[in-house]
Design a protein around this motif. Structure first.
Motif, short mmCIF file in Angstrom:
data_model
loop_
_atom_site.label_atom_id
_atom_site.label_comp_id
_atom_site.label_asym_id
_atom_site.label_seq_id
_atom_site.Cartn_x
_atom_site.Cartn_y
_atom_site.Cartn_z
N ASP A 152 0.94 -1.25 0.04
CA ASP A 152 0.00 -0.08 0.01
C ASP A 152 0.77 1.28 0.20
N PRO A 153 1.37 1.72 -1.15
CA PRO A 153 2.15 2.83 -0.93
C PRO A 153 1.69 4.23 -0.58
N ALA A 154 0.24 4.31 -0.72
CA ALA A 154 -0.43 5.48 -0.24
C ALA A 154 -0.30 5.30 1.32
N ALA A 155 -0.63 4.48 1.95
CA ALA A 155 -0.44 4.35 3.54
C ALA A 155 0.94 4.52 3.76
N GLN A 156 2.21 4.16 3.13
CA GLN A 156 3.36 4.38 3.32
C GLN A 156 3.78 5.80 3.38
N ALA A 157 3.15 6.63 2.26
CA ALA A 157 3.27 8.06 2.03
C ALA A 157 2.66 8.54 3.42
N ARG A 158 1.61 8.41 3.59
CA ARG A 158 0.89 8.84 4.87
C ARG A 158 1.82 8.82 6.36
N ALA A 159 2.22 7.38 6.31
CA ALA A 159 3.31 7.23 7.56
C ALA A 159 4.43 8.26 7.40
N PHE A 160 5.16 8.48 6.30
CA PHE A 160 6.10 9.32 6.25
C PHE A 160 5.84 10.69 6.53
N ALA A 161 4.91 11.02 6.15
CA ALA A 161 4.19 12.42 6.30
C ALA A 161 3.95 12.69 7.72
N ALA A 162 3.37 11.59 8.40
CA ALA A 162 2.73 11.97 9.64
C ALA A 162 4.23 11.87 10.59
N LEU A 163 5.16 11.47 10.31
CA LEU A 163 6.31 11.49 11.24
C LEU A 163 6.96 12.87 11.01
N GLY A 164 6.68 13.70 10.01
CA GLY A 164 7.19 14.88 9.87
C GLY A 164 8.03 15.20 8.67
N PHE A 165 8.47 14.00 7.78
CA PHE A 165 9.44 14.18 6.91
C PHE A 165 8.89 15.56 5.78
N TYR A 183 13.21 1.59 6.47
CA TYR A 183 12.44 0.37 6.32
C TYR A 183 12.98 -0.72 7.32
N ASP A 184 14.13 -0.96 7.51
CA ASP A 184 14.56 -1.90 8.34
C ASP A 184 14.96 -1.40 9.84
N GLY A 185 14.44 -0.06 10.09
CA GLY A 185 14.66 0.55 11.53
C GLY A 185 16.13 0.66 11.97
N ARG A 186 16.94 1.04 10.97
CA ARG A 186 18.35 1.23 11.46
C ARG A 186 18.38 2.61 11.77
N ILE A 187 17.71 3.54 11.16
CA ILE A 187 17.38 4.95 11.39
C ILE A 187 16.14 5.49 12.19
N ASP A 188 16.29 5.91 13.15
CA ASP A 188 14.92 6.59 13.93
C ASP A 188 14.74 7.61 13.29
N PRO A 189 13.43 7.79 12.90
CA PRO A 189 12.99 8.89 12.16
C PRO A 189 13.14 10.39 12.81
N ALA A 190 12.67 10.24 14.12
CA ALA A 190 12.38 11.52 15.09
C ALA A 190 13.97 11.97 15.21
N ALA A 191 14.94 10.82 15.56
CA ALA A 191 16.31 11.36 15.76
C ALA A 191 16.92 11.77 14.31
N ALA A 192 16.74 11.41 13.31
CA ALA A 192 17.12 11.79 11.82
C ALA A 192 16.52 13.12 11.59
N LEU A 193 15.36 13.42 12.00
CA LEU A 193 15.02 14.55 11.50
C LEU A 193 15.23 15.87 12.57
N ALA A 194 15.60 15.39 14.01
CA ALA A 194 16.19 16.45 14.63
C ALA A 194 17.58 16.65 14.37
N LEU A 195 18.42 15.81 13.88
CA LEU A 195 20.01 16.00 13.50
C LEU A 195 19.82 16.82 12.07
N ALA A 196 18.97 16.60 11.25
CA ALA A 196 19.09 17.41 10.10
C ALA A 196 18.43 18.67 10.24
#
Length: 244
Positions: free
Chosen positions: A33-46, A229-242
């Motif tokens: 479900d690509p649309a669901a994946q897109a919503r998930a990324f947007a909800a995380l704040g990317f 996708y593999d969970g090696r990078i935490d989205p919140a930590a990545a966004l904070a670093l960026a």
């Protein structure tokens, strides 16, 4: 200058996959479900989404249009850039008219440079040039062919054409979680007067930190795929670093 993070959705047969070194036979399916994946990324704040029509890249024409349109409908407030199978002015115009913020021209930049330059000039700031390289040489047709053109030379051709950015991918690193090719990416950023988006090999927050440290050199952002996708990078930590 903050580093822009572009989570990647690669489409194959309408599903979200990741390849290893661009090999369609080495595809890992992460979502149906690509649309669901897109919503998930947007909800995380990317702040952006990077989408590639893998089938389209090989076919030379759009092949996952329904999935892309579903993504655009799912996240209307998040800008999306799309590459793969975009080879005509009509296709560029159609996608931009459907709500894409930016199209990416890859093989066309090598195979049909007149079209690619014309598209950049017709839609300034809305067309990025995807330069995929193996050992510094440009690869095309979904990375199945390697040309005799230096990646940096190709980038220079688009400096004054109105291109939005150069998306530089090191094929040997892509999907392998072996780290970004900082040397080659930095060489591209120093060679052209365009923002450069790094792609291929991002495996950890250390990779993002290294790229963020080079933002002043012209590296505007980075595409992240398998490591998210593999969970090696935490989205919140990545966004904070960026953001730092």
């Amino acid at each position: 200058m903050p580093l822009t993070l572009y989570p990647a959705i690669d489409l194959k047969g309408g599903q979200v996959v990741r390849l290893r070194r661009g090999d369609m036979a080495q595809a890992t399916v992460y979502s149906a479900d690509p649309a669901a994946q897109a919503r998930a990324f947007a909800a995380l704040g990317f702040p952006w989404l990077h989408v590639v029509d893998l089938d389209g890249a090989f076919a030379g024409k759009p092949a996952n249009s329904a999935a892309v349109e579903a993504i655009l409908a799912a996240i209307p407030a998040t800008p999306v850039q799309l590459g793969g199978g975009i080879r005509t002015m009509a296709t560029v115009e159609a996608w931009l008219g459907r709500g894409l913020r930016r199209v990416i021209l890859g093989s066309a930049a090598v195979k049909d440079p007149e079209f690619a330059l014309a598209a950049c000039k017709a839609w300034p700031g809305r067309v990025a040039v995807g330069i995929d390289a193996r050992n510094g040489m440009v690869a095309t047709e979904g990375w199945a062919e390697v040309s005799t053109i230096l990646a940096t030379d190709l980038g220079k051709r688009f400096e004054d054409a109105g291109a939005a950015a150069i998306i530089y991918t090191d094929i040997e690193r892509d999907g392998m979680l072996g780290g970004v090719n900082l040397e080659a990416t930095l060489a591209m950023a120093r060679a052209v007067r365009l923002p450069v988006i790094a792609s291929g090999g991002v495996a950890s927050l250390d990779d993002l930190a290294a790229l963020a440290g080079l933002a002043g050199e012209g590296i505007e952002g980075v595409i992240i795929g398998r490591a998210l996708y593999d969970g090696r990078i935490d989205p919140a930590a990545a966004l904070a670093l960026a953001a730092r």
